[in-house]
Structures are given as C-alpha cells and as structure tokens.
Design an enzyme around this catalytic site. Sequence first.
Site, short mmCIF file in Angstrom:
data_model
loop_
_atom_site.label_atom_id
_atom_site.label_comp_id
_atom_site.label_asym_id
_atom_site.label_seq_id
_atom_site.Cartn_x
_atom_site.Cartn_y
_atom_site.Cartn_z
N LYS A 22 12.00 -22.01 -19.40
CA LYS A 22 11.22 -22.26 -20.63
C LYS A 22 9.73 -22.32 -20.31
O LYS A 22 8.91 -21.74 -21.01
CB LYS A 22 11.67 -23.59 -21.26
N ASN A 23 9.38 -23.03 -19.24
CA ASN A 23 7.96 -23.23 -18.97
C ASN A 23 7.27 -22.01 -18.35
O ASN A 23 6.06 -22.00 -18.17
CB ASN A 23 7.75 -24.47 -18.09
N CYS A 116 2.72 -36.80 -28.80
CA CYS A 116 4.06 -36.24 -28.95
C CYS A 116 5.05 -37.25 -28.43
O CYS A 116 4.69 -38.37 -28.09
CB CYS A 116 4.20 -34.93 -28.20
N ARG A 121 -1.18 -36.59 -25.80
CA ARG A 121 -1.23 -35.27 -25.14
C ARG A 121 -2.68 -34.76 -25.17
O ARG A 121 -3.01 -33.83 -25.89
CB ARG A 121 -0.31 -34.34 -25.92
N ASP A 307 10.34 -33.68 -15.58
CA ASP A 307 11.35 -33.16 -16.51
C ASP A 307 12.78 -33.42 -16.03
O ASP A 307 13.72 -33.34 -16.82
CB ASP A 307 11.15 -31.65 -16.72
N ARG A 399 15.36 -26.85 -28.10
CA ARG A 399 14.05 -26.35 -27.65
C ARG A 399 14.14 -25.71 -26.26
O ARG A 399 13.32 -24.86 -25.92
CB ARG A 399 13.04 -27.51 -27.58
C1 UD1 Z 1 3.97 -29.05 -18.68
C2 UD1 Z 1 5.38 -28.70 -19.05
C3 UD1 Z 1 6.22 -29.96 -19.20
C4 UD1 Z 1 6.12 -30.82 -17.95
C5 UD1 Z 1 4.65 -31.06 -17.57
C6 UD1 Z 1 4.49 -31.78 -16.25
C7 UD1 Z 1 5.19 -26.64 -20.27
C8 UD1 Z 1 5.32 -25.93 -21.58
N1 UD1 Z 1 5.40 -27.96 -20.29
O1 UD1 Z 1 3.41 -29.79 -19.76
O2 UD1 Z 1 7.58 -29.58 -19.40
O3 UD1 Z 1 6.74 -32.06 -18.19
O4 UD1 Z 1 3.96 -29.82 -17.48
O5 UD1 Z 1 5.10 -31.09 -15.23
O6 UD1 Z 1 4.95 -26.03 -19.24
N2 UD1 Z 1 -3.37 -34.54 -19.15
C9 UD1 Z 1 -4.59 -35.05 -19.48
N3 UD1 Z 1 -5.57 -34.18 -19.92
C10 UD1 Z 1 -5.34 -32.85 -20.05
C11 UD1 Z 1 -4.07 -32.33 -19.70
C12 UD1 Z 1 -3.09 -33.20 -19.25
O7 UD1 Z 1 -4.84 -36.25 -19.38
O8 UD1 Z 1 -6.26 -32.13 -20.46
C13 UD1 Z 1 -2.30 -35.45 -18.68
C14 UD1 Z 1 -1.10 -35.47 -19.65
O9 UD1 Z 1 -1.33 -36.39 -20.71
C15 UD1 Z 1 0.04 -35.90 -18.76
C16 UD1 Z 1 -0.34 -35.26 -17.42
O10 UD1 Z 1 -1.74 -34.94 -17.49
O11 UD1 Z 1 0.05 -37.30 -18.61
C17 UD1 Z 1 0.45 -33.99 -17.11
O12 UD1 Z 1 0.25 -33.06 -18.14
P1 UD1 Z 1 0.33 -31.49 -17.92
O13 UD1 Z 1 0.57 -31.18 -16.49
O14 UD1 Z 1 -0.85 -30.88 -18.59
O15 UD1 Z 1 1.65 -31.13 -18.74
P2 UD1 Z 1 1.83 -30.02 -19.83
O16 UD1 Z 1 1.15 -28.76 -19.43
O17 UD1 Z 1 1.54 -30.58 -21.16
#
Ligand code: UD1
Length: 418
Positions: A22-23, A116, A121, A307, A399
């Site tokens: 998925k990712n 979310c 997020r 995950d 999903r």
């Molecule tokens: C992706 C994955 C999700 C997985 C996660 C962590 C997809 C579609 N989803 O989510 O399944 O659980 O990686 O491996 O690929 N953060 C900030 N600021 C930002 C971005 C992130 O503070 O600008 C924080 C987030 O709130 C969270 C952490 O960083 O606490 C990790 O987030 P991130 O690695 O960005 O996860 P996603 O890309 O949303």
Amino acid sequence: MSELIIEGSRRLEGELTIQGAKNSILPILAACIICKDECIIHNCPRISDVDVTIKVLNYLGCKTVFEGNSLIVDSRNIFKNDIPDFLMREMRSSIIFLGALVSVMGKAKLCLPGGCELGPRPIDLHLDGLRQMGLIVNESHGALDCETVSGLRGCNIALSFPSVGATENLILAAILAKGTTVITNAAKEPEIVDLTNFLNKCGAKITCCGDSTIIIEGVSSLHGTEHTVIPDRIVTITYMAASAVTAGSLILNNVLEENISSAIPIFEEAGCIIKISKGNSLKIDSPARPYFNRLIRTMPYPGFPTDAQAPVMAMTTIADGTSMFVENIFSNRYKHVGELLRLGADIKVEDKVAIVDGVKRLSGAKVQAMDLRGGASLVVAGLSAEGRTVVGGLNHLDRGYECLEDNLKSVGASIRRV
Ligand code: UD1
C-alpha cells in the site's frame, strides 16, 4: 455496516501470496502524473486507498484502467492542479500529490490533512523543504495554495525527523527542479526505495545513499514505464502473526526477507520456525502457544515498524510471558488496546508504553476497528479467541488488506463478512 464474523481457535495451514505494498503504490500513482505519459503498474493491490487515489488521478485528468492487478495510468492529458476537499478527507495520504502537482504543474491547491485516527498529522517538514526549493505556500483556514514563480530549484534539505511522507513529497518536487537536491536524514523505508526505482525507470536521476542521504539531479522531463510494486511487509507480518496465534503453518509467497528483518527475530523468539527460500517464499511453523518476554520499540526503518505494532501485539496477548511496547512514531496508536481487552487480553497503557501480560486464551466478543492496523490486530486476536468474534469498522481494514477474509478462509479460518 458490514462486519466480520470469526469463529476462532482454528489452526491455519496453507499458502498465501502477499499483495503489493500500500505504501508503495500510493506515492507511485501520484508520481505517474509527473510522467505525462502511460505507466503500467503491476501487483497493484485492490484496496480502497487505491480506489481513492484513482479518483484523484481521474479528477486531475488521467485515464486509468485495471487489467487484473495491473493498473494502466495515462497522465498525458492532466489539466487540473487542485484536489477537492472531499477527496483529501477520504484519504489523508493524498498529501503526497502536493509534491507531484507542484513538480508538473508548478501549482497545487489542496486542504491540509488535519488530524487523523493516529493523532495529529502535521506537514511542517513537507512545507519547510518545499519552501526551501522556492515554493510559495499560502496557508489559510486549513487550505494550501502553492505556486512557483520561476520553477523549483534544487537545494540542500536536512530533515529534523526522517518523515516518510515529507521525503516522498520532496523527491517528487525535486525531479524536475533546476539543479541538484540533497535530502539528508531522509526516510529509508523500502517503499521509498521502490518509489525511487520507479522514478529512475521513468528517467529521473535519483541516488539513495546508504547513510540516509538522497540526491536528486533535476531532469527536464520523465517518460512512462512498467513497474512491479514490492510486496507489502505489513501484510506479511499480519499473516505471520495470524499463524503464530493459531499454532499455524503458513507458506507466504512474494515476500522480501530484507524488508521484514526487524520482525523475523520477534517471531523466532516467540518459538516460530521460519524458513525462507530463494524464490521469495517464507514458511512459518508456529508452536502450540507462543512465548514472549521482550521490549519492542517502534522506530523508523530499519527499526521495527509502527504499522506492525498492533498485529504483533495481538500475538503477545496470548503468548506465555510479559511484553512491553514503546510507540515512538505516532501519539495515538493504541486504540486497539481497549478492543483487545474486550477479548480478554491483559494490557496496560501509559503514554507511549503498553505492557502486555499474555493470557492462556482470549474469548470472542464484539469489537470495533478504529484504524487500519489496529483493525488487523483484532482479526488476528479473533482467529485465536475461543468462540465468536465480531469485528466492525471494516472501512479501515479495506484501506489496506486485499481479500482479507478470502485469504484467511483459504487457509482454514472460519471468517465471513455479513
Ligand atoms: C507513512 C505511512 C504510514 C506509516 C508512517 C511511519 C504511507 C502512506 N503511510 O505515513 O503507514 O505508519 O509512514 O512509518 O506511506 N511528522 C511531523 N511533521 C511532518 C511529517 C511528519 O511532525 O511534516 C511526524 C508525524 O506526525 C509522525 C511522524 O512524524 O508522528 C512520522 O510521520 P511520517 O513518517 O511522515 O508518516 P507518514 O508519511 O504520514
């Protein structure tokens, strides 16, 4: 609303093939718009997150056709640069279109993803990096209006945390930028490597260095390609957990061992015997009852994935021993705990720590999936529980899991959707 009815305590035995990740597929589909050409993506999982992504692609002007599990995306006539709120709200990871849209259209209009089920997020890291590349970002009342004046330009971006989404958005924005972009402390998840492999086949010039640095040399355009998405490592771990709680014996085909290397020792310590053959197939033979006394910390890759925390926790609820989980990535990722308690689990949570005292057996109950992987943990627990478990909230499971109940049924589970 649909529910899954599981009559538990049945041993799982047989063979399954793991779906595409998925990712990986979500950023790859967003990246297709930069090609302005036809791309054929094989091993595309038929999951609802893909359906929403296709709706976004169609809205932007792409043609999409499924042939089995291959998705053909023709982005030659893309003409829009906005994503309507209702599509952004259907899937928060639609934010990945931000980097792709500013790359190919020079503009993007969409709403902020907001909070979310896993907690807040924020996308500050995405926006900070894009601003460094010259993107003008106007934020107002949760809406983002972004444009470039004379195109994006390469630069050095140091991420304060290796965010998966930020790394992907910055890669997508940098592909057609002028000059070279260097991202340090980038995320190294296998799905990012899959995205860069896809983009390089399309003509991008991206080098992933082993030390969390990604170098992107801007090119003038991309072209279409064919690509096969890597197997889903979290789905693999979910089926491994399902084997472990049912004294099962499963052969999982289409598995990449290196992508689940942080999870394999956990199942081995629980008493499972794991054999991996050269043809990417994994055999897991599980003991009558798993045993486990361990600390599991979720970390960015190559650490143990956040995950996989919930499905593995389901295994520890019936293991002989006490386990401790520390959730380091998301602030609200123990929503499944309250539901596991309804099945008779013994779990205490304080902030980011959960302590699980394994019980001899769980017993069936009515439970509700609150998020995707939490939902998977309830299915795993239900497979082991005595009696009937009813799992609601299937929109979350759909999903990310393709044909979940058909797959489990084919290896001996009593599970049906009503
Ligand atoms: C992706 C994955 C999700 C997985 C996660 C962590 C997809 C579609 N989803 O989510 O399944 O659980 O990686 O491996 O690929 N953060 C900030 N600021 C930002 C971005 C992130 O503070 O600008 C924080 C987030 O709130 C969270 C952490 O960083 O606490 C990790 O987030 P991130 O690695 O960005 O996860 P996603 O890309 O949303």
